[in-house]
Design an enzyme around this catalytic site. Structure first.
Site, PDB file in Angstrom:
ATOM      1  N   ASN A  11       0.868  -1.180   0.000  1.00 28.35           N
ATOM      2  CA  ASN A  11       0.000   0.000   0.000  1.00 28.35           C
ATOM      3  C   ASN A  11       0.906   1.232   0.000  1.00 28.35           C
ATOM      4  O   ASN A  11       1.559   1.516   1.001  1.00 28.35           O
ATOM      5  CB  ASN A  11      -0.883  -0.037   1.257  1.00 28.35           C
ATOM      6  CG  ASN A  11      -1.657   1.249   1.446  1.00 28.35           C
ATOM      7  OD1 ASN A  11      -1.777   2.058   0.540  1.00 28.35           O
ATOM      8  ND2 ASN A  11      -2.187   1.429   2.653  1.00 28.35           N
ATOM      9  N   LYS A  13       0.078   4.325  -0.212  1.00 30.58           N
ATOM     10  CA  LYS A  13      -0.550   5.495   0.428  1.00 30.58           C
ATOM     11  C   LYS A  13      -0.394   6.744  -0.440  1.00 30.58           C
ATOM     12  O   LYS A  13      -0.435   6.641  -1.661  1.00 30.58           O
ATOM     13  CB  LYS A  13       0.045   5.707   1.829  1.00 30.58           C
ATOM     14  CG  LYS A  13       0.057   4.425   2.654  1.00 30.58           C
ATOM     15  CD  LYS A  13       0.316   4.661   4.104  1.00 30.58           C
ATOM     16  CE  LYS A  13       0.385   3.327   4.826  1.00 30.58           C
ATOM     17  NZ  LYS A  13       0.335   3.458   6.243  1.00 30.58           N
ATOM     18  N   HIS A  97      -9.296   1.024   5.085  1.00 32.09           N
ATOM     19  CA  HIS A  97      -7.982   1.095   5.736  1.00 32.09           C
ATOM     20  C   HIS A  97      -8.101   1.957   6.991  1.00 32.09           C
ATOM     21  O   HIS A  97      -8.911   2.895   7.031  1.00 32.09           O
ATOM     22  CB  HIS A  97      -6.963   1.694   4.757  1.00 32.09           C
ATOM     23  CG  HIS A  97      -5.558   1.644   5.282  1.00 32.09           C
ATOM     24  ND1 HIS A  97      -5.073   2.592   6.150  1.00 32.09           N
ATOM     25  CD2 HIS A  97      -4.567   0.757   5.089  1.00 32.09           C
ATOM     26  CE1 HIS A  97      -3.816   2.288   6.463  1.00 32.09           C
ATOM     27  NE2 HIS A  97      -3.483   1.170   5.828  1.00 32.09           N
ATOM     28  N   GLU A  99      -6.473   4.317   8.110  1.00 32.61           N
ATOM     29  CA  GLU A  99      -6.329   5.768   7.881  1.00 32.61           C
ATOM     30  C   GLU A  99      -7.622   6.347   7.317  1.00 32.61           C
ATOM     31  O   GLU A  99      -7.983   7.486   7.607  1.00 32.61           O
ATOM     32  CB  GLU A  99      -5.121   6.034   6.965  1.00 32.61           C
ATOM     33  CG  GLU A  99      -3.817   5.797   7.728  1.00 32.61           C
ATOM     34  CD  GLU A  99      -2.661   5.318   6.889  1.00 32.61           C
ATOM     35  OE1 GLU A  99      -2.702   5.437   5.646  1.00 32.61           O
ATOM     36  OE2 GLU A  99      -1.694   4.795   7.480  1.00 32.61           O
ATOM     37  N   GLU A 171      -5.394  -5.454  10.395  1.00 30.06           N
ATOM     38  CA  GLU A 171      -4.336  -4.473  10.609  1.00 30.06           C
ATOM     39  C   GLU A 171      -4.576  -3.765  11.946  1.00 30.06           C
ATOM     40  O   GLU A 171      -5.328  -2.768  12.008  1.00 30.06           O
ATOM     41  CB  GLU A 171      -4.346  -3.436   9.485  1.00 30.06           C
ATOM     42  CG  GLU A 171      -4.109  -4.032   8.114  1.00 30.06           C
ATOM     43  CD  GLU A 171      -3.478  -3.008   7.183  1.00 30.06           C
ATOM     44  OE1 GLU A 171      -2.369  -3.260   6.722  1.00 30.06           O
ATOM     45  OE2 GLU A 171      -4.081  -1.946   6.949  1.00 30.06           O
ATOM     46  N   GLY A 177       2.557   1.559  10.846  1.00 36.73           N
ATOM     47  CA  GLY A 177       3.507   2.664  10.736  1.00 36.73           C
ATOM     48  C   GLY A 177       4.211   2.993  12.037  1.00 36.73           C
ATOM     49  O   GLY A 177       4.826   4.043  12.164  1.00 36.73           O
ATOM     50  N   SER A 217       3.574  -2.858  10.253  1.00 38.26           N
ATOM     51  CA  SER A 217       5.031  -2.879  10.419  1.00 38.26           C
ATOM     52  C   SER A 217       5.667  -4.205   9.981  1.00 38.26           C
ATOM     53  O   SER A 217       6.579  -4.702  10.642  1.00 38.26           O
ATOM     54  CB  SER A 217       5.408  -2.529  11.863  1.00 38.26           C
ATOM     55  OG  SER A 217       4.956  -1.219  12.163  1.00 38.26           O
TER      56      SER A 217
HETATM   57  C1  PEP Z   1      -0.582  -0.150   6.083  1.00 35.50           C
HETATM   58  O1  PEP Z   1      -0.606   1.048   5.845  1.00 35.50           O
HETATM   59  O2  PEP Z   1      -1.493  -0.875   5.651  1.00 35.50           O
HETATM   60  C2  PEP Z   1       0.520  -0.675   6.867  1.00 35.50           C
HETATM   61  C3  PEP Z   1       0.427  -1.883   7.323  1.00 35.50           C
HETATM   62  O3  PEP Z   1       1.581   0.178   7.089  1.00 35.50           O
HETATM   63  P1  PEP Z   1       3.007  -0.234   7.731  1.00 35.50           P
HETATM   64  O4  PEP Z   1       3.478  -1.485   7.040  1.00 35.50           O
HETATM   65  O5  PEP Z   1       3.908   0.930   7.431  1.00 35.50           O
HETATM   66  O6  PEP Z   1       2.809  -0.454   9.165  1.00 35.50           O
END
Ligand code: PEP
Length: 255
Positions: A11, A13, A97, A99, A171, A177, A217
């Site tokens: 992703n 973003k 997601h 966000e 997630e 992040g 992460s």
């Molecule tokens: C994401 O944005 O879906 C995500 C898992 O980000 P990150 O891998 O940076 O934690």
């Protein structure tokens, strides 16, 4: 046992302009060996999808959008519809997601409408769910996950089936992040609960074929342990998908 082919999804973003997207797709494509036995998917920003498409297609990299609107067309300034994403070359769309949920206040009902619209447009939805740290610490993880599943998939619950290929992504918000990954055991606990929920609501065949990705992460050095869990069918990667080297390190988790 039903085979669920692992998926490694990136992703991007609101990172990468058109040139950076093309360069990143090319770099990932150059690093694929052809023997990966995983589905590789990337989700660039809207503006870069159609330009990235030929490069992705050549390397059999799947292309996803990061969001969509539930209407097919109309006076919705700034929005993008499912048919538009199909025309741009997308096969998949990420929905709900964290966000989107937390910054843009998307609700389970919004995600439900988008998931229905995605299916109508021939897009495979990747529906994201996950608890906050506060919810986890209050012992509410499973309740939150169940509420999000029931709300985000409510139209499909009525019909008693999930559109073919539908993907779920667990997630945990506290792991996105932050550099703080769920342990493989923590992730497996939730993935197993999601699998049981799918079995109860849609039956064993749907549950057995539905891929549940983990996101939060994920890095080359923690992917192998995560993928060794029986109900983790792949990963959705943010930060580490923005560099070809680290993304390929995750794609090649089997070495
Ligand atoms: C994401 O944005 O879906 C995500 C898992 O980000 P990150 O891998 O940076 O934690």
């Amino acid at each position: 046992m039903i085979e669920r082919r692992p998926m490694i999804a990136g992703n991007w973003k609101m990172y990468t302009d058109i040139f950076e997207s093309v360069n990143l797709v090319k770099a990932v494509s150059a690093g694929l060996r052809g023997d990966e036995e995983v589905d590789v998917l990337v989700a660039p920003p809207f503006t870069n999808l159609s330009v990235a498409k030929p490069f992705a297609e050549n390397a059999r990299i799947l292309l996803a959008a990061q969001n969509m609107h539930w209407e097919e067309s109309g006076a919705f300034t700034g929005e993008i519809s499912g048919p538009m994403l199909r025309a741009a070359g997308c096969t998949h769309v990420i929905l709900g997601h964290s966000e989107r949920r937390h910054i843009f206040r998307e609700t389970d009902e919004d995600v439900n409408r988008k998931a229905q619209a995605a299916a109508r447009s021939g897009l495979i939805p990747i529906v994201c769910i996950g608890e906050t740290l506060e919810e986890r610490e209050a012992g509410k993880t499973f309740a939150v996950i169940e509420r999000q599943l029931a709300g985000s998939l409510s139209a499909f619950l009525v019909g008693g089936d999930l559109p073919a290929g539908t993907i779920l992504a667990y997630e945990p918000v506290w792991a996105i992040g932050t550099g703080r990954t769920a342990t493989p055991a923590q992730a497996q606990d939730v993935h197993q609960a999601i699998r049981s929920w799918l079995t109860e609501r849609f039956g064993g065949a749907v549950s057995g074929r539905t891929r549940v990705l983990y996101g939060g992460s994920v890095k080359p050095d923690n992917i192998t342990d995560l993928m060794s869990e029986p109900d983790i069918d792949g990963v959705l990667v943010g930060g580490a998908s923005l560099k070809a080297e680290s993304f390929l390190g995750i794609v090649h988790y089997r070495k």
